[in-house]
Design an enzyme around this catalytic site. Sequence first.
Site, PDB file in Angstrom:
ATOM      1  N   TYR A  93      43.419 111.841  31.090  1.00  0.00           N
ATOM      2  CA  TYR A  93      43.709 112.064  32.514  1.00  0.00           C
ATOM      3  C   TYR A  93      45.020 111.366  32.913  1.00  0.00           C
ATOM      4  O   TYR A  93      45.130 110.144  32.817  1.00  0.00           O
ATOM      5  CB  TYR A  93      42.531 111.490  33.295  1.00  0.00           C
ATOM      6  CG  TYR A  93      42.644 111.456  34.805  1.00  0.00           C
ATOM      7  CD1 TYR A  93      42.976 112.602  35.532  1.00  0.00           C
ATOM      8  CD2 TYR A  93      42.376 110.286  35.515  1.00  0.00           C
ATOM      9  CE1 TYR A  93      43.039 112.559  36.912  1.00  0.00           C
ATOM     10  CE2 TYR A  93      42.435 110.237  36.906  1.00  0.00           C
ATOM     11  CZ  TYR A  93      42.770 111.377  37.586  1.00  0.00           C
ATOM     12  OH  TYR A  93      42.830 111.329  38.966  1.00  0.00           O
TER      13      TYR A  93
ATOM     14  N   ASP B 241      33.863 106.449  31.208  1.00  0.00           N
ATOM     15  CA  ASP B 241      34.096 107.198  32.437  1.00  0.00           C
ATOM     16  C   ASP B 241      33.268 108.477  32.325  1.00  0.00           C
ATOM     17  O   ASP B 241      33.605 109.381  31.562  1.00  0.00           O
ATOM     18  CB  ASP B 241      35.603 107.483  32.524  1.00  0.00           C
ATOM     19  CG  ASP B 241      35.975 108.375  33.682  1.00  0.00           C
ATOM     20  OD1 ASP B 241      35.067 109.008  34.257  1.00  0.00           O
ATOM     21  OD2 ASP B 241      37.167 108.461  34.002  1.00  0.00           O
TER      22      ASP B 241
ATOM     23  N   ILE C  33      32.379 110.604  34.870  1.00  0.00           N
ATOM     24  CA  ILE C  33      32.393 111.274  36.184  1.00  0.00           C
ATOM     25  C   ILE C  33      32.146 112.777  36.108  1.00  0.00           C
ATOM     26  O   ILE C  33      31.924 113.414  37.121  1.00  0.00           O
ATOM     27  CB  ILE C  33      33.700 110.995  36.975  1.00  0.00           C
ATOM     28  CG1 ILE C  33      34.901 111.665  36.315  1.00  0.00           C
ATOM     29  CG2 ILE C  33      33.948 109.501  37.138  1.00  0.00           C
ATOM     30  CD1 ILE C  33      36.149 111.634  37.195  1.00  0.00           C
TER      31      ILE C  33
ATOM     32  N   LYS D  71      33.291 114.942  41.312  1.00  0.00           N
ATOM     33  CA  LYS D  71      33.264 116.117  40.449  1.00  0.00           C
ATOM     34  C   LYS D  71      31.869 116.726  40.399  1.00  0.00           C
ATOM     35  O   LYS D  71      31.704 117.927  40.586  1.00  0.00           O
ATOM     36  CB  LYS D  71      33.700 115.732  39.031  1.00  0.00           C
ATOM     37  CG  LYS D  71      35.005 114.973  38.963  1.00  0.00           C
ATOM     38  CD  LYS D  71      36.174 115.742  39.576  1.00  0.00           C
ATOM     39  CE  LYS D  71      37.472 114.951  39.471  1.00  0.00           C
ATOM     40  NZ  LYS D  71      38.597 115.624  40.133  1.00  0.00           N
TER      41      LYS D  71
END
Lengths: 487, 487
Positions: free
Chosen positions: B154, B239, B241, B280
Amino acid sequence: MGFESAKNNSILSKLATNEEHGENSPYFDGWKAYDSNPFHPLKNPNGVIQMGLAENQLSFDLIEKWIKINPKASICTTEGIKSFKAIANFQDYHGLPEFRRVPIAKFMEKSRGGRVTFDPERVVMAGGATGANETIIFCLANPGEAFLVPSPYYPAFNRDLRWRTGVHLIPIHCESSNNFKITAKAVKEAYENAQRANIKVKGLILTNPSNPLGTTLDRDTLKSLLSFTNQHNIHLVCDEIYAATVFDTPQFVSIAEVLDDNEMNYCNKDLVHIVYSLSKDMGLPGFRIGIVYSFNDAVVNCARKMSSFGLISTQTQHFLAAMLSDEKFVAYFLAESAQRLAKRHKHFTNGLEKVGIKCLKSNAGLFCWMDLRPLLRDYTFDSEISLWRMIINEVKLNVSPGSSFDCQEPGWFRACFANMDDETVDIALARIRRFVGVKTSGDESTPMEKKQQWKRNNLRLSFSKRMYDESVLSPLSSPISHSPLVR
Amino acid sequence: MGFESAKNNSILSKLATNEEHGENSPYFDGWKAYDSNPFHPLKNPNGVIQMGLAENQLSFDLIEKWIKINPKASICTTEGIKSFKAIANFQDYHGLPEFRRVPIAKFMEKSRGGRVTFDPERVVMAGGATGANETIIFCLANPGEAFLVPSPYYPAFNRDLRWRTGVHLIPIHCESSNNFKITAKAVKEAYENAQRANIKVKGLILTNPSNPLGTTLDRDTLKSLLSFTNQHNIHLVCDEIYAATVFDTPQFVSIAEVLDDNEMNYCNKDLVHIVYSLSKDMGLPGFRIGIVYSFNDAVVNCARKMSSFGLISTQTQHFLAAMLSDEKFVAYFLAESAQRLAKRHKHFTNGLEKVGIKCLKSNAGLFCWMDLRPLLRDYTFDSEISLWRMIINEVKLNVSPGSSFDCQEPGWFRACFANMDDETVDIALARIRRFVGVKTSGDESTPMEKKQQWKRNNLRLSFSKRMYDESVLSPLSSPISHSPLVR
C-alpha cells in the site's frame, strides 16, 4: 514487574516505556478518584463531585431543540438518509466542503465577535484540540527544539505538545503578585535561559482565554508578545479553544484581530498560528472537532496532510455543517451560552466568597482559579498536595491542584463549574461551606467532619496529625515531568 | 520559490519541508487526474473513471435499510435524542463502553469466520487504519529503526508508518514467478541486508488480505513468518483491514487464529499486533474507525494513551455500537457483502479476460492486480508510467501503476472494482475493450482513439511515437521515496 519492564524496554519504543505522556500526574490521579466513586444525586449522594473536567454542559438544550426541528441534518434519519452513502464514503482529508468551506470559518469569526475574517482555505481539521496541538508542533519543530509556554498551563500540554513530537516546553513563570499576567521580563528570562542551555526555541504558545486562569489577554500584551516572537523570528501559536466562553468584559481579542492592526503590519504572518476546537465553546468534546488555522501556506499544506491521522467523522462533519450554517441559531447559541456561563460563574464565586475563598478575577472559561493559600499548613507543594487529597477524599470534590498546571506558587486550585447542573453546584458549595466550618448555628457535621473543620478566623487547617499523615502516605505515583530547564 | 523554501526550511520542521509523506507519488497523481475530470454518466460521460480508490460501495443499501428501522441508533433523531448530551460530551479515550466492550470485538470475530476470540480490553481505537498504523509504529519503534514489509505494498504506508515516526520500511521483494508469494528466502534476505546496513529491524508488517494483490496468506506461510519474527525477537504486525472482503476460497486465516494453534504455543504473544478498520469491510471510510489490537499489555496501554490524538466521534461510536450489536444484521451483511464482491469480481475479471488481460488469481479485496506486461513497449518502469499515463489520459481510467506499490517488476496495475455501480463497470470494460482493439466488426472509435488501438494478436502498444513522447514529457513531479536499502 522489573523483568517485564526490562523485557519491554528492549522490544518497544521509548514512547511506550517512558512516562513522558504525563498521565501519572496529580491531574489524572484526581480523575481516577472521581471515576471510582462518582457523585449521583440519588444513587451516590456521597460520591465525589467532578470539578476537574472543563466541560460546558450548560447549553445542550439549545442544540437538542435545534436537532428536533432539523432532522435533515443527520444522515441517520428518514429525512437525511439519502446523503448516507456519499457522506459515509467521503475520505478526502480536506474535509467535507460544506463543513470546512464556510460554517467552521464563519463560526470562528462569530465566536470572536465578528471583528475578524478567517479564510476557509486555511482551516485544517484535526482530532480535537489534542490532535490540533500536536499537529502544529510537528509542523513547526524538530525533536529537541523548544516552545515557551506561560505557566500555569493545561497539564495535558505535556502529552499533546511534547510526548510524540520530542519537543521541550519551557515555562514562562507568571506570578500571583500581578494576577498571573505575562510580563515582558518573564518572557525574556525564559528565552534567555533556553539560549544559555543551548536549546533552540521555536516559538511561544499562548492559551487565550487561559486555562486554568479563566482570564483573557489584553490587546497590549498580545501586541508585545507578537513583537517579541517576530523580533526573534520564532512562532506564536495561539490556543483559542475557549474563545466563546468569554462571559464578561473585557471582550476577547483574538491574535487574528491583532494581526489586522495597521501598527503590527511589519510582523511576519508566516509565524502566526491558531488552534481551535468546538469541544469547549459548543460543549462537544465527544465529536473531536479540532482546527489548525495557520497564516503560513506551508504549514497549512503540511497540517492538511497530517490530518489523515485524526480526521473528523464525516457523519459529524455533515451534522455540524448543517447546524453551524444556521446563522440565526449560532448567534443565539453564542449569546445564550455566554449568559449562562456568566450566571453560573457569579453564583459559584459568590458562594465561595461567602466562606472566605477568593478566586482570581476572571471573565472567561469553564473554571475558577481558587486561592486556597490561607488553607495551607505551610507554604509548600507538599502541603498543597495534602490539602488537595483531603478535598478529594474527605470533602469529595475533585478539583485540580496548581502544581499539576506547573504553577510555581503552592495553594492555587482550579475548580470547574460548568459540567454540572444547578443542584450539584449547590451541593458542592454546601460541602465547601461545611469544610471551612462556616455554619452560623447548629453543627450538622459528623464526628469525622468535625476533625476536618478549619478555624474560621484565620482559615488554617486544624485536622489531626494522623489524618495529615494519611493523606501524605498516599504519594503521587509519579510527579508531573518537567522540561529540562525547570528546577 | 527558492527563497520561500529556504525561509521555511529555517523556521519549520523537517516534516513540513521534506517530501517524505509521499504525496507526490504516482499514486496520488492519478487521484488528481480523476479529481480534475471525474466521470459522471450524464454530466460528464467522457470523464475519468475512478479505479484507484479501494472503496466498498456495494452494500450501502443494507445499512440504509437498517437505519430506517432503527432510528434510536442515532442521537440526532427524535427517538435517540435523549442520549445526545451524554454522548456528545463523552471524551474518555477508552471509547464508549457500549462500542468497544462488545460490538467491535465481536465484529472482528465474525469477520474472521467466528474461529477466533478477541478480548474487548485489548481493543484500542484510532483515527482510521491510517491512525492505527502510525500508532502501532510509535509504540514499537524509535526513529531510525526499521520494519520489513513485503512488496508490492500500500503506497500510503510511506506516510502512515514512516513519515512522523521516522522509521524505515525495508521491502521484502515478492515476484510474479511464484504469484507474489512471500518466500522465506526473500524475508531472510531483507533482514540480513538490514543487518549489514546496521539498521535495527523491529518487526515485519503483513497486509493480509493483501493490498494490492487481493490474495490471502495461507496458514503455513503465516506460521513460518510468525516463527521467523519470534526467533529474531521482532514484532509481527498484521494489517487485516480487508478481512471481511474475502469472497472466495481459500478462507481467510487471521494471525489470531494461528496464535491459537497449539503448535505455535512457544511463540511470544507480546510480539503480535493486529490493525483493523471498518473502512473497507463495511465501506465506511468517512467514519474513521481504526483499531489497534495488541496481545502485549504495554502496547495496549500506550496505544490507548495515543488514541487521544485520533479518537472516533462519539456520535459515530454510538451509532455503530447499535448497528454492530444487531447480530442478525451483521451476519447477513457479511454474507451478502462477500457475495456481491464475488459477483463483481467475476464480472470484471471475466470482462478483462475476454480482451486478453489476465489478473493475478485472487480471493479478496476490492481490486484486481492486472498483468499488463504484454502491453509495455519495453520492460522498464518508464514504459509502465507511459502506459499508465495513456490509460489515464486517453482511456480515461484511473488505475494505479505497480511502481507506486513498490512492485519490483514493471507492467502490473491495480484496478479497483467495488467503488462504482454495474453500469460504470461496464463502461470501464467497454473502454478497455476499445483500447485493446477488440471490436469484432464496425469501428466506432474516433481518429484519436484509433491511434491508441493495440494490435490484437500480441497485445503490444502501437501508438505513435509522438503520443508516447507526450506522455513521457509529463514526468512525475517526485518519484515515490524509498527506504535507504532500496536500489
